[in-house]
Design an enzyme around this catalytic site. Structure first.
Site, PDB file in Angstrom:
ATOM      1  N   GLY A  69       0.808  -1.224   0.000  1.00  0.00           N
ATOM      2  CA  GLY A  69       0.000   0.000   0.000  1.00  0.00           C
ATOM      3  C   GLY A  69       0.839   1.270   0.000  1.00  0.00           C
ATOM      4  N   ASN A 149      -8.480   3.754   8.152  1.00  0.00           N
ATOM      5  CA  ASN A 149      -7.896   2.617   8.877  1.00  0.00           C
ATOM      6  C   ASN A 149      -8.071   2.702  10.386  1.00  0.00           C
ATOM      7  OD1 ASN A 149      -6.026   4.752   7.843  1.00  0.00           O
ATOM      8  ND2 ASN A 149      -4.673   3.894   9.397  1.00  0.00           N
ATOM      9  N   SER A 197      -3.383  -3.416  -0.858  1.00  0.00           N
ATOM     10  CA  SER A 197      -2.279  -4.163  -0.254  1.00  0.00           C
ATOM     11  C   SER A 197      -2.756  -5.540   0.194  1.00  0.00           C
ATOM     12  CB  SER A 197      -1.750  -3.375   0.944  1.00  0.00           C
ATOM     13  OG  SER A 197      -0.678  -4.074   1.532  1.00  0.00           O
ATOM     14  N   ALA A 198      -2.043  -6.584  -0.246  1.00  0.00           N
ATOM     15  CA  ALA A 198      -2.513  -7.966  -0.039  1.00  0.00           C
ATOM     16  C   ALA A 198      -2.658  -8.341   1.435  1.00  0.00           C
ATOM     17  CB  ALA A 198      -1.558  -8.941  -0.737  1.00  0.00           C
ATOM     18  N   CYS A 323       3.355   5.765  19.277  1.00  0.00           N
ATOM     19  CA  CYS A 323       4.330   6.038  20.324  1.00  0.00           C
ATOM     20  C   CYS A 323       5.690   6.239  19.675  1.00  0.00           C
ATOM     21  CB  CYS A 323       4.372   4.877  21.299  1.00  0.00           C
ATOM     22  SG  CYS A 323       5.362   5.230  22.750  1.00  0.00           S
TER      23      CYS A 323
HETATM   24  C1  LIG Z   1      -1.931  -0.428   5.873  1.00  0.00           C
HETATM   25  C2  LIG Z   1      -2.305   0.781   5.098  1.00  0.00           C
HETATM   26  C3  LIG Z   1      -1.409   1.362   4.177  1.00  0.00           C
HETATM   27  C4  LIG Z   1      -0.005   0.832   3.985  1.00  0.00           C
HETATM   28  O1  LIG Z   1       0.001  -0.417   3.383  1.00  0.00           O
HETATM   29  P1  LIG Z   1       1.336  -1.333   3.461  1.00  0.00           P
HETATM   30  O2  LIG Z   1       1.043  -2.477   2.563  1.00  0.00           O
HETATM   31  O3  LIG Z   1       1.479  -1.730   4.891  1.00  0.00           O
HETATM   32  O4  LIG Z   1       2.463  -0.484   2.980  1.00  0.00           O
HETATM   33  C5  LIG Z   1      -1.831   2.457   3.458  1.00  0.00           C
HETATM   34  N1  LIG Z   1      -3.071   2.961   3.625  1.00  0.00           N
HETATM   35  C6  LIG Z   1      -3.959   2.443   4.486  1.00  0.00           C
HETATM   36  C7  LIG Z   1      -5.319   3.018   4.599  1.00  0.00           C
HETATM   37  C8  LIG Z   1      -3.607   1.339   5.255  1.00  0.00           C
HETATM   38  O5  LIG Z   1      -4.481   0.824   6.124  1.00  0.00           O
END
Ligand SMILES: *Cc1c(COP(=O)(O)O)cnc(C)c1O
Length: 381
Positions: A69, A149, A197-198, A323
């Protein structure tokens, strides 16, 4: 152990691991080579590209494989800015994006970009009217996440896409939390670029993709060999990509059924926490919310303290705070929603999967009630 941190990462599904294994030990050829063994890797990549494109209503040659991601978000924003800065340098995003988007925007500001960070309401929603008023003649890109998220709020993606299309502006959405969990159609929603992202949908870590529609005219991101149609060099992560495609299939086959189950568990947990623990407040939108997201603020509590005490009870959760070097920064998402620093510091995120049971959630509520009563009881009034 009770795992309630599925927004951070998910368990790789057994059938996904199964699908990946032959591409480590049997079909290990470099997809760029000419012998038969390499053909197996090439075919696997083609199948994966078609499968993923199919889940979005896209074409296979609009899917670019990445390492996750963060890379997809970086690529989308940096490459659009590079390709379109002669037209304009203005980007619109929101204050509640993931840091992969926000920190990339800050970087682009140093490179000459002008960025508008949209406010959100107290439930974490972007206002499409406000977004439309922020558009200027030099606006080239709108980047708003599909679902958040931390608090799980689902944005009006289709409305935002329609506004972007009406003004001839590209629309990128960080769909890392939404893809595989909610239906997404790139044509219908006028999405030009989409990150996923997988490992957020039971696939392996280190594999992701960026959808780039024809209109976006994307630039290369990693320079080197001709992989990904010359746009993202580097020997393809064939096992990871095969695993991502298997996870995408699994996620889309039972999407509604799974969402239904997660929503029931989510609402059960929300209901019990509200009924049994005093002075709590739900963060995020009650209905326009990811099926698996629960986020509460507990008055007089610190998220970090709750995490440590929950960990002692073998419960994995997350706090709406990062943190860094001993100082607890309250979440930028909760602050943008107008929460006080104190309420933001007392937040706890519990993100479920379809594998959780009511019995597990009963244990979590009992532990939480005990922790909150103990800490509040020690406070000097
Ligand atoms: C986890 C996340 C990312 C980052 O993805 P990675 O595969 O961990 O680099 C980006 N955007 C959101 C909304 C996410 O939840």
């Amino acid at each position: 152990m009770i795992y309630l941190d599925n927004a951070a990462t998910t368990k790789t599904a057994p059938e996904v691991v199964e699908a990946m294994l032959p591409y480590f030990t049997e079909y290990y050829g470099n997809a760029g080579s000419i012998y038969g063994l390499a053909g197996e890797s090439r075919k696997a990549l083609l199948r994966a590209r078609e499968r993923i494109a199919g889940t979005l209503g896209a074409e296979a040659n609009e899917i670019y494989f990445t390492a996750g991601g963060s890379e997809s978000d970086n690529w989308a924003l940096k490459a659009v800015f590079e390709a379109w800065q002669d037209k304009g340098k203005h980007i619109i995003t929101s204050r509640i994006e993931h840091h992969a988007v926000l920190h990339t925007c800050e970087y682009l500001e140093k490179m000459g970009a002008r960025v508008t960070y949209l406010d959100v309401d107290s439930e974490g929603l972007v206002d499409p009217g406000q977004l439309e008023r922020a558009i200027r003649p030099d606006t080239i890109l709108i980047s708003v996440m599909a679902a958040n998220n931390e608090v799980g709020t689902i944005q009006p993606v289709k409305e935002i896409g329609e506004i972007a299309a009406a003004h001839g502006i590209l629309f990128h959405t960080d769909a890392v939390q939404a893809y595989g969990h909610l239906p997404l159609a790139v044509q219908e929603c006028h999405i030009d670029l989409l990150s996923a992202s997988a490992h957020k949908f039971n696939g392996p870590k280190g594999a992701g993709f960026l959808y780039v529609g024809k209109k976006a005219g994307i630039r290369s991101f990693i320079h080197g060999g001709q992989q990904e149609r010359g746009r993202r060099a580097g020997t393809e992560n064939v096992p990871g990509i095969v695993g991502m495609a298997a996870a995408a299939r699994r996620a889309h086959e039972h999407m509604e059924e799974r969402a239904q189950k997660e929503r029931m568990l989510r609402d059960y947990l929300i209901g019990r926490i509200e009924a049994e623990i005093p002075d709590v407040a739900l963060n995020g939108h009650r209905i326009r919310r990811l099926p698996n997201n629960v986020n509460f603020s507990f008055a007089g509590m610190e998220g970090e303290t709750m995490l440590i005490m929950l960990d002692m009870a073998q419960i994995c959760a997350s706090a709406g705070s990062a943190c860094t070097s001993g100082a607890v920064d309250p979440s930028h998402v909760l602050l943008a929603m107008g929460l006080s620093k104190e309420r933001a510091r007392g937040s706890l995120r519990l993100t479920l999967s379809e594998e959780n049971t009511r019995e597990e959630l009963d244990t979590v509520v009992e532990e939480l009630a005990r922790i909150v009563a103990r800490v509040r009881g020690m406070m000097v009034r």
